[in-house]
Design an enzyme around this catalytic site. Sequence first.
Site, mmCIF file in Angstrom:
data_model
loop_
_atom_site.group_PDB
_atom_site.id
_atom_site.type_symbol
_atom_site.label_atom_id
_atom_site.label_comp_id
_atom_site.label_asym_id
_atom_site.label_seq_id
_atom_site.Cartn_x
_atom_site.Cartn_y
_atom_site.Cartn_z
ATOM 1 C CE LYS A 189 42.553 39.844 37.973
ATOM 2 N NZ LYS A 189 43.281 39.653 39.241
ATOM 3 C CE LYS A 211 42.205 44.973 40.452
ATOM 4 N NZ LYS A 211 43.254 44.035 40.889
ATOM 5 C CD GLU A 248 45.656 36.759 50.589
ATOM 6 O OE1 GLU A 248 45.364 36.015 51.542
ATOM 7 O OE2 GLU A 248 46.551 36.498 49.742
#
Length: 217
Positions: free
Chosen positions: A14, A74, A165
């Site tokens: 994460k 990220k 996604e």
Amino acid sequence: MDISRISQTRHTAKAFDPTRQIPDETIEKLRTLLRNAPSSVNSQPWHFLIASTPAGRARIAKATQGSFTYNEAKVRNASHVVVLCARKTLDDAHLSAVLDQEQADGRFATPEAMATQDKSRRFYVGLHQTELKDERYWIERQVYLALGTLLLGAGSLQIDACPMEGFDAQLLDAELGLAERGLTSVVLVALGYRSEDDFNAKLPKSRLPETEIFTEL
């Protein structure tokens, strides 16, 4: 290598440490894994874009604005980001290229074997194009086979990964000129080394019990 142990210890990162870069030789191994991922009838209906520079990752990060801002850090802080793309259709040029490569790699002992492979592959492609009319989704399922290969392979190489996604595919396709190449983005994978801020690494892994997910026949 204990692959079952890897499946138990890998996790979705994460937060990434922006100061650490994946060595080139490790990236080459991941590229090899992607190139050799399985696909239905060896159709290989994919293309992979790899961003290894801040500029490249910034282009991908444009697609993580608005509702997807939680993924921006990220993308920007990872060592590498892979855009897994699907071909919009398996046309004759692609099918011929796959067959020619198989021939060059020595997969056919006779011309008849080559013809049989071509006929079989075209049958399944035609089935999804004209009868089932689900070619797009069939192709995307093959891309997810490559995704699984990449995630488990990264874990085996002690590389942290985060599949995503959550991005604007239309925006990313436009940014990277994918439509002109007959491609569309399906899923992103950030790769690198987790930071101390990665809360997920500190949590126990959780899966449903075996009795819920396995049935012996």
